[in-house]
Design a protein around this motif. Structure first.
Motif, short mmCIF file in Angstrom:
data_model
loop_
_atom_site.label_atom_id
_atom_site.label_comp_id
_atom_site.label_asym_id
_atom_site.label_seq_id
_atom_site.Cartn_x
_atom_site.Cartn_y
_atom_site.Cartn_z
N ALA A 1 39.72 95.25 27.35
CA ALA A 1 39.25 95.68 26.03
C ALA A 1 38.27 94.66 25.45
O ALA A 1 38.57 93.46 25.43
CB ALA A 1 40.44 95.85 25.09
N PRO A 2 37.11 95.10 24.99
CA PRO A 2 36.19 94.19 24.29
C PRO A 2 36.85 93.61 23.06
O PRO A 2 37.57 94.31 22.34
CB PRO A 2 35.01 95.10 23.92
CG PRO A 2 35.13 96.30 24.81
CD PRO A 2 36.58 96.47 25.07
N LYS A 3 36.61 92.36 22.81
CA LYS A 3 37.26 91.69 21.68
C LYS A 3 36.35 91.57 20.45
O LYS A 3 36.79 91.14 19.39
CB LYS A 3 37.71 90.28 22.09
CG LYS A 3 38.70 90.26 23.25
CD LYS A 3 39.99 91.03 22.93
CE LYS A 3 40.98 90.97 24.09
NZ LYS A 3 42.20 91.74 23.82
N ASP A 4 35.10 91.97 20.61
CA ASP A 4 34.13 91.75 19.54
C ASP A 4 33.93 93.00 18.68
O ASP A 4 32.92 93.13 17.99
CB ASP A 4 32.79 91.32 20.12
CG ASP A 4 32.23 92.34 21.11
OD1 ASP A 4 33.01 93.19 21.57
OD2 ASP A 4 31.02 92.27 21.40
N ILE A 5 34.88 93.94 18.71
CA ILE A 5 34.76 95.15 17.92
C ILE A 5 36.06 95.37 17.13
O ILE A 5 37.08 94.75 17.40
CB ILE A 5 34.46 96.39 18.78
CG1 ILE A 5 35.55 96.60 19.84
CG2 ILE A 5 33.10 96.26 19.44
CD1 ILE A 5 35.34 97.84 20.67
N LEU A 6 35.99 96.27 16.17
CA LEU A 6 37.15 96.58 15.34
C LEU A 6 37.93 97.73 15.96
O LEU A 6 37.35 98.72 16.40
CB LEU A 6 36.70 96.96 13.93
CG LEU A 6 35.94 95.89 13.15
CD1 LEU A 6 35.50 96.45 11.80
CD2 LEU A 6 36.79 94.64 12.97
N TYR A 7 39.25 97.60 15.96
CA TYR A 7 40.11 98.65 16.49
C TYR A 7 40.87 99.31 15.34
O TYR A 7 41.39 98.64 14.44
CB TYR A 7 41.08 98.09 17.52
CG TYR A 7 40.40 97.76 18.82
CD1 TYR A 7 40.29 98.71 19.83
CD2 TYR A 7 39.84 96.50 19.02
CE1 TYR A 7 39.65 98.42 21.03
CE2 TYR A 7 39.19 96.19 20.22
CZ TYR A 7 39.10 97.16 21.21
OH TYR A 7 38.44 96.87 22.38
N ASN A 8 40.92 100.62 15.39
CA ASN A 8 41.60 101.41 14.38
C ASN A 8 42.61 102.35 15.02
O ASN A 8 42.38 102.84 16.13
CB ASN A 8 40.60 102.26 13.60
CG ASN A 8 39.79 101.46 12.61
OD1 ASN A 8 40.12 101.38 11.43
ND2 ASN A 8 38.70 100.84 13.08
N LYS A 9 43.69 102.59 14.31
CA LYS A 9 44.60 103.67 14.66
C LYS A 9 44.16 104.89 13.85
O LYS A 9 44.19 104.87 12.63
CB LYS A 9 46.04 103.32 14.33
CG LYS A 9 47.04 104.42 14.69
CD LYS A 9 48.47 103.99 14.34
CE LYS A 9 49.47 105.08 14.69
NZ LYS A 9 50.86 104.68 14.35
N ASP B 1 45.36 94.76 13.30
CA ASP B 1 45.21 93.31 13.43
C ASP B 1 45.27 92.88 14.88
O ASP B 1 44.55 91.97 15.31
CB ASP B 1 46.31 92.60 12.62
CG ASP B 1 46.20 92.85 11.13
OD1 ASP B 1 45.06 93.01 10.65
OD2 ASP B 1 47.24 92.90 10.45
N GLU B 2 46.14 93.55 15.64
CA GLU B 2 46.32 93.18 17.05
C GLU B 2 45.47 94.09 17.93
O GLU B 2 45.58 95.31 17.88
CB GLU B 2 47.80 93.31 17.43
CG GLU B 2 48.10 92.82 18.83
CD GLU B 2 49.59 92.84 19.14
OE1 GLU B 2 49.94 92.76 20.33
OE2 GLU B 2 50.39 92.95 18.18
N LYS B 3 44.61 93.49 18.72
CA LYS B 3 43.72 94.27 19.57
C LYS B 3 44.42 94.64 20.88
O LYS B 3 45.24 93.86 21.40
CB LYS B 3 42.45 93.47 19.88
CG LYS B 3 41.65 93.08 18.65
CD LYS B 3 40.41 92.30 19.03
CE LYS B 3 39.68 91.81 17.79
NZ LYS B 3 39.14 92.90 17.00
N PRO B 4 44.12 95.82 21.44
CA PRO B 4 44.72 96.19 22.73
C PRO B 4 44.20 95.33 23.86
O PRO B 4 43.12 94.74 23.77
CB PRO B 4 44.28 97.65 22.90
CG PRO B 4 43.02 97.76 22.11
CD PRO B 4 43.19 96.84 20.93
#
Length: 463
Positions: free
Chosen positions: A190-198, A282-285
């Motif tokens: 998973a890229p770490k430089d983007i925002l993750y949303n549910k 807050d926690e990225k996959p």
């Protein structure tokens, strides 16, 4: 005696009983039989048969079989902490209806089961020899009925208590073709430089994928896939880590979620028909699903039919053939999907199910048949049917309608396993089964109880 029914239902709802996990409720039934000095047997699939002798003077009357299933569809409101393997059902009465707090109620088929148990516990009712036949996994494969031994049941007249409308006698039921499907998926870091949303959607009240399938309700499976299609078209750089939709194989999906990574700002603010909710994580996959795997899933879901496929020409207003996609689950290396095809025409049902399997295969997946249950139709002019109808007339003052229903019942298996058996399903009025809106009308429980008691008396005394 209806107080006994309600007390038994309260006790039953303390025992978790989702499909495929009936061991504890079967134990509870064994204990019930022992407490009332009743003979019982239990097969390898946890199906139960509890026997009771006829009352004095009626010992030699023919056996009557009472039937119910012990499992239930367990669903809960979004946000409610509920573990169907451990948590009890909390029922309450509201304006003449029994409901549950935030979950399905389990009146389907718990109320019918408790009516039968109340008969077996009674020391005052008049009846001939009785067999209470309780099956397992009715809601998710009917494996109990499909595997029951031909000599498990003695009687050849069965009162089934799994009907859901008290002013009717069910005279037929659709067949069912339940399949599990697997679509392979590959993952990347998973890229770490983007925002993750549910991303969450609520598509509607859900409901029974048979009796409610013609009510025009949206499917969360279809809706989440359409939403993701729209989002990917709007932002092809978006990534997806997980897709989850639906509550149970036999329910119309009401909710779905996806975990998405959004590189470009503003996507979450766009207006979509599905009205999604975005929750920043807050926690990225650790990983994301490769785009090709997501695309294969979206193509498959788009091609699989949902809802009414054909209305019956023989039965006005009745669905002949339908299909529902029950759930999507994201596993480590595949998507898991289920489809539930129903039809009064066995050939059409099987052909539709096979066409769905081909759609999955075209996207690189595989399919497994979990259940292929034949449609069932009872004689409407038999002496047994006439006896039940006349009992309704004499007890409740009306002649019940005789209808064939677009839900699946175990009777197709029973007529194969127990040659010559006659089956008449009756029951109280239950609305919105398989959903958190499930409710049962109290007065109809009392009415069906009166019919059942009088019917058993007449069956024991008829010449």
């Amino acid at each position: 005696m209806t107080n006994t029914v309600f007390q038994l239902f309260k006790e039953l709802n303390q025992v978790p009983r989702p499909s495929w996990h009936e061991e504890r409720v079967a134990d509870w039934l064994c204990q019930f039989a022992e407490n009332h000095q009743l003979n019982y047997k239990r097969d390898a699939h946890n199906c139960m048969l509890i026997s009771k002798a006829g009352t004095t003077g009626r010992e030699k009357a023919p056996f009557t079989v009472l039937h119910a299933h012990m499992d239930m569809v367990c669903v809960a409101d979004e946000g409610k902490e509920f573990n169907p393997l451990t948590d009890p059902i909390e029922a309450y009465v509201d304006n003449g209806w029994m409901k549950a707090r935030g979950t399905s109620l389990g009146a389907d088929n718990g109320m019918g089961l408790c009516m039968a148990l109340a008969v077996m516990a009674s020391t005052t009712l008049e009846h001939g020899p009785l067999e209470l036949f309780v099956t397992t996994n009715e809601e998710d494969g009917m494996t109990g009925a499909a595997n029951v031994a031909p000599d498990f049941v003695t009687g050849r007249r069965m009162i089934d208590l799994d009907s859901e409308d008290y002013d009717t006698i069910t005279t037929g039921a659709a067949g069912a073709y339940l399949q599990n499907h697997s679509l392979p998926l590959k993952r990347n870091a998973a890229p770490k430089d983007i925002l993750y949303n549910k991303v969450s959607i609520y598509s509607g009240p859900g409901g029974h994928s048979g009796v409610d399938i013609n009510k025009g309700r949206n499917s969360a499976v279809k809706d989440i896939c359409l939403l993701l299609r729209q989002m990917l078209d709007d932002d092809p750089s978006m990534v997806i880590a997980e897709i989850t939709a639906g509550e149970a194989n036999a329910s119309i999906p009401s909710r779905a979620t996806a975990i998405v990574g959004i590189r470009r700002s503003g996507v979450e603010k766009k207006a979509y028909a599905q009205e999604p909710k975005f929750q920043l994580l807050d926690e990225k996959p650790e990983t994301i699903i490769q785009t090709q795997s997501v695309e294969a899933l979206l193509r498959a879901v788009n091609a699989i039919p949902y809802g009414v496929i054909k209305m019956s020409e023989r039965m006005e207003g009745t669905v002949e053939t339908s299909n529902n996609i029950g759930v999507i689950r994201t596993e480590s290396d595949h998507f898991h999907l289920t489809t539930h095809t129903r039809s009064f025409i066995d050939e059409t049902m099987i052909q539709t199910g096979q066409a769905i399997a081909r759609t999955i295969s075209e996207q690189g997946g595989s399919s497994e048949i979990v259940m292929s249950t034949p449609a069932w139709q009872e004689r409407t002019d038999s002496p047994f049917m006439q006896l039940v109808e006349q009992t309704f007339v004499d007890v409740l003052g009306f002649r019940p309608r005789k209808v064939e229903m677009h839900f699946v019942m175990e009777m197709g298996y029973f007529v194969e396993r127990f040659p010559g058996i006659q089956i008449i399903p009756i029951g109280p009025r239950i609305l919105e089964p398989h959903s958190t809106n499930e409710r049962v009308e109290i007065s109809t429980i009392e009415n069906i109880w009166k019919v059942l008691v009088e019917l058993l008396r007449r069956m024991a005394t008829e010449e």
